[in-house]
Design an enzyme around this catalytic site. Sequence first.
Site, PDB file in Angstrom:
ATOM      1  N   ALA A  29      14.323  -6.024  -1.520  1.00 48.07           N
ATOM      2  CA  ALA A  29      13.242  -6.117  -0.297  1.00 48.07           C
ATOM      3  C   ALA A  29      11.800  -6.054  -0.934  1.00 48.07           C
ATOM      4  O   ALA A  29      11.692  -6.078  -2.192  1.00 48.07           O
ATOM      5  CB  ALA A  29      13.656  -4.912   0.683  1.00 48.07           C
ATOM      6  N   ASN A  30      11.218  -5.786  -0.117  1.00 49.33           N
ATOM      7  CA  ASN A  30       9.663  -5.767  -0.629  1.00 49.33           C
ATOM      8  C   ASN A  30       8.847  -4.819   0.458  1.00 49.33           C
ATOM      9  O   ASN A  30       9.376  -4.535   1.384  1.00 49.33           O
ATOM     10  CB  ASN A  30       8.728  -7.140  -0.719  1.00 49.33           C
ATOM     11  CG  ASN A  30       8.732  -7.791   0.506  1.00 49.33           C
ATOM     12  OD1 ASN A  30       7.932  -7.338   1.347  1.00 49.33           O
ATOM     13  ND2 ASN A  30       9.451  -8.786   0.691  1.00 49.33           N
ATOM     14  N   ARG A  31       7.573  -4.480   0.095  1.00 46.67           N
ATOM     15  CA  ARG A  31       6.814  -3.528   0.807  1.00 46.67           C
ATOM     16  C   ARG A  31       5.989  -4.038   2.209  1.00 46.67           C
ATOM     17  O   ARG A  31       5.372  -3.209   2.581  1.00 46.67           O
ATOM     18  CB  ARG A  31       5.736  -2.742  -0.080  1.00 46.67           C
ATOM     19  CG  ARG A  31       6.180  -2.197  -1.177  1.00 46.67           C
ATOM     20  CD  ARG A  31       5.440  -1.211  -2.099  1.00 46.67           C
ATOM     21  NE  ARG A  31       5.750  -0.558  -3.140  1.00 46.67           N
ATOM     22  CZ  ARG A  31       6.502   0.373  -3.073  1.00 46.67           C
ATOM     23  NH1 ARG A  31       6.810   0.979  -2.210  1.00 46.67           N
ATOM     24  NH2 ARG A  31       7.118   0.556  -4.417  1.00 46.67           N
ATOM     25  N   ALA A  95       6.462 -11.763   4.191  1.00 43.83           N
ATOM     26  CA  ALA A  95       6.360 -11.560   2.976  1.00 43.83           C
ATOM     27  C   ALA A  95       7.922 -11.793   2.733  1.00 43.83           C
ATOM     28  O   ALA A  95       8.795 -11.354   2.382  1.00 43.83           O
ATOM     29  CB  ALA A  95       6.197 -10.408   2.430  1.00 43.83           C
TER      30      ALA A  95
END
Length: 221
Positions: A29-31, A95
């Site tokens: 995942a990402n932030r 994102a």
Amino acid sequence: SGPKPLAGKRVLVTSGPTHEPIDPVRYIANRSSGKQGHAIAAAAAAAGAQVTLISGPVTIPDPAGVDTVHVESARDMLAATEAALPADIAIFAAAVADWRIAGAAGQKMKKDGKGPPSLALVENPDILATIAAREIDRPSLVVGFAAETQNVVDYARAKLAKKGCDLIVANDVGGTGVMGGDANTVHLVSTDSVETWPTLPKSEVATRLVAHFADLLAHKG
Ligand code: C5P
């Protein structure tokens, strides 16, 4: 209420991160928090548009007055985005993970005493570039985002050409707490201009962006 410059218009927004499965219980995942994309969807609805928000996994609520579609992976997000067409304006604030695991495991991966597994990655589809390249029902205004930590405007110019979109909203995410935070400093980069806005709350950035997009759409006729 207020003015409704997008009355009768359809707006599509992608927002949040994507989750790319490793196995049924693990993911990459990402932030991304989804705050900016969700705020744009809400602002477009407030401007009178019929809005579809394609959201990756986020912890913030669905905006009121918006048709929200929840997805997990980049491939799911592309399918949901294509299903939401046609649209007058498409805004790609998600994102999206650049890569996914090649051949994610169907069962939970176990420690087998032979050391850690190596994970092979394959490239995900570029949702923005795919939609910008459509011949029949390309949205009149296609907007991309660029989160960079350096050379923000130069990279945005390059991205505009590579993705085939009409405008890039570029922001500097280098160590200022933009990701997950409540404020944003953006540059609006098109082929022939750059406009830099002061640091503003994401909700205010959203309202101003939507007014700007409505203007651009009106002038495209
Ligand atoms: O190439 P980069 O990820 O920096 O580009 C960012 C822009 O492209 C954002 O608008 C993002 O939503 C979009 N994007 C996409 N699909 C991808 C990667 C990025 O729609 N697979």
